[in-house]
Design a protein around this motif. Structure first.
Motif, short mmCIF file in Angstrom:
data_model
loop_
_atom_site.label_atom_id
_atom_site.label_comp_id
_atom_site.label_asym_id
_atom_site.label_seq_id
_atom_site.Cartn_x
_atom_site.Cartn_y
_atom_site.Cartn_z
N LEU A 171 1.34 4.73 -2.70
CA LEU A 171 0.81 6.05 -2.31
C LEU A 171 1.41 7.14 -3.18
O LEU A 171 2.55 7.04 -3.62
N ALA B 119 -3.56 2.39 5.26
CA ALA B 119 -4.60 3.07 4.48
C ALA B 119 -5.12 4.30 5.23
O ALA B 119 -5.22 5.39 4.67
N ARG B 120 -5.46 4.11 6.49
CA ARG B 120 -5.98 5.21 7.32
C ARG B 120 -4.98 6.36 7.39
O ARG B 120 -5.36 7.52 7.28
N VAL C 75 -8.77 1.24 -0.67
CA VAL C 75 -8.03 -0.03 -0.74
C VAL C 75 -9.06 -1.16 -0.62
O VAL C 75 -9.91 -1.12 0.28
N VAL D 27 -2.66 -3.41 6.89
CA VAL D 27 -3.06 -2.70 5.67
C VAL D 27 -4.00 -1.55 6.03
O VAL D 27 -3.86 -0.43 5.51
N THR E 249 -6.12 8.95 -4.98
CA THR E 249 -6.33 7.57 -4.53
C THR E 249 -7.33 7.62 -3.38
O THR E 249 -7.20 8.43 -2.48
N LEU F 15 -7.08 6.90 3.20
CA LEU F 15 -7.82 6.06 2.26
C LEU F 15 -8.91 5.26 2.98
O LEU F 15 -8.77 4.94 4.16
N ARG F 16 -9.97 4.93 2.26
CA ARG F 16 -11.02 4.09 2.82
C ARG F 16 -10.70 2.63 2.51
O ARG F 16 -9.89 2.33 1.65
N MET F 17 -11.42 1.76 3.21
CA MET F 17 -11.19 0.32 3.08
C MET F 17 -12.49 -0.39 2.73
O MET F 17 -13.51 -0.20 3.40
N VAL G 109 0.86 -1.20 0.00
CA VAL G 109 0.00 0.00 0.00
C VAL G 109 0.89 1.24 0.00
O VAL G 109 0.69 2.16 -0.81
N LYS G 110 1.88 1.25 0.88
CA LYS G 110 2.75 2.43 1.00
C LYS G 110 3.48 2.71 -0.31
O LYS G 110 3.65 3.86 -0.71
#
Ligand code: PLP
Length: 346
Positions: free
Chosen positions: A123, A162-163, A136, A158, A133, A167-169, A119-120
């Motif tokens: 970004l 994301a947080r 996720v 993850v 973005t 980002l939302r999950m 994820v990182k």
């Protein structure tokens, strides 16, 4: 279909049981677009409760729940992050592009599972050239990963990444029930890391139709509007919701039996020279394997002619899925059918 044929193509091929049909026949119904179908309301409440979410909305398919979730979380031109073989990307007819106008950025995974590092690495810094973005997506169990189960620590890692990036999950939990039974991690424990969760009643649980999308009240209210826009507003849907509710209450714990059957099938295959298990022993109800000398299409046709239905996963691998309508005796017979076609090949 001939009664003798063993159907391991998918856990979607099950027929409703007699008790499930009775529940469907007795269902109280109303117009669900008006919010007046008591059985749909009961199913949505119970699903939300199991997932530890404020609300849920019933839809005709898992594809629709996923695509509505993507639509709620994004605007056209945004980007979503998901594993390279995720169902949302691989099997949903280009839905993210067609229905939400978003781009899919694919993360590398092992049997569908990735970590915070992936994820990182994806970004973006702020730059006028870049898409935003937003989301996720995680799939648990992972279909093309061979029914692999996400360790909850991985999900947490993850989610944290994301947080931190705002980002939302979203969880594609079409087979979350299998993941929970296999890992002992309750559905709500997985679900708490996500803003939205899709679940299917028509896979391992054995209901004839239906999926649900859960999240906050506000999220679900928006999801209801997109469900209608996507053509998923149903009327006296209590008839099918009753089957789903029955499956939810009676068929979750028994998924353990499907997992035992998948393992038994894999153990049987492991004794056949010329057959290779892919990804090792199954974690849930899917077995991925290769009949070494044969292309998948050919192997599939020979197996079908001998009474065993499976699906190709790739050009050289096959997938077998255990489910509610598969008995231990059929699993033993399925192994012998594979043994027979491998032997005649030599
Ligand atoms: C089957 C499946 C779906 C949704 O499928 P529908 O056939 O549209 O109900 C979504 N995600 C995964 C991982 C699946 O296996």
């Amino acid at each position: 279909m001939h009664a003798d044929v063993i159907d391991l193509r998918s856990d979607t091929v099950t027929r409703p049981t007699a008790a499930m049909r009775e529940a469907m026949m007795a269902a109280e119904v109303g117009d669900d677009v008006f919010g007046e179908d008591p059985t749909v309301v009961a199913l949505e409440r119970r699903t939300a409760e199991i997932l530890g979410k404020e609300a849920a909305v019933f839809m005709p398919s898992g594809t629709m729940t996923n695509q509505v979730a993507v639509r709620v979380h994004t605007e056209p031109g945004d980007e979503i992050l998901l594993e390279a073989e995720a169902h949302i990307y691989y099997y949903e007819v280009g839905g993210p592009a067609a229905l939400s106008g978003v781009m899919c950025r694919l993360l590398p995974g092992v049997r569908g599972i990735f970590g915070a590092a992936e994820v990182k690495a994806a970004l973006r810094t702020w730059n006028v050239h870049y898409p935003k973005t937003k989301l996720v997506c995680i799939e648990n169990t992972h279909n093309r990963g061979g029914g692999s189960v996400w360790p909850v620590e991985r999900v947490a890692e993850v989610a944290e990444a994301a947080r931190a990036a705002g980002l939302r999950m979203h969880l594609d939990g079409a087979r979350l029930w299998n993941a929970s039974v296999a890992s002992g991690v309750p559905e709500r424990e997985y679900a708490r890391y996500f803003d939205s969760v899709s679940v299917c009643f028509s896979k391992g649980l054995g209901a004839p139709v239906g999926s649900a999308l859960a999240g906050t009240e506000e999220f679900v209210e928006r999801a209801r509007r997109f469900r209608k826009q996507f053509g998923g507003g149903m009327r006296q849907a209590g008839i099918i919701a009753a089957g789903a509710l029955y499956a939810l209450e009676h068929h979750r714990a028994r998924l353990a039996e499907d997992h035992v059957h998948a393992r038994r099938f894999a153990e049987g295959l492991a004794t056949i020279p010329g057959v290779e298990l892919i990804g090792g022993m199954p974690e849930t109800n899917m077995v991925v394997f290769r009949v070494k000398l044969l292309p998948a299409e050919v192997a599939m046709q020979r197996l079908a002619a001998a009474g065993l239905l499976v699906l190709p996963m790739d050009t050289d691998s096959l997938r077998a899925v255990t489910h509610l309508d598969v008995t231990a005796e059929q699993v033993e017979r399925a192994v012998e059918i594979v043994r027979k076609i491998v032997r005649t090949e030599k």
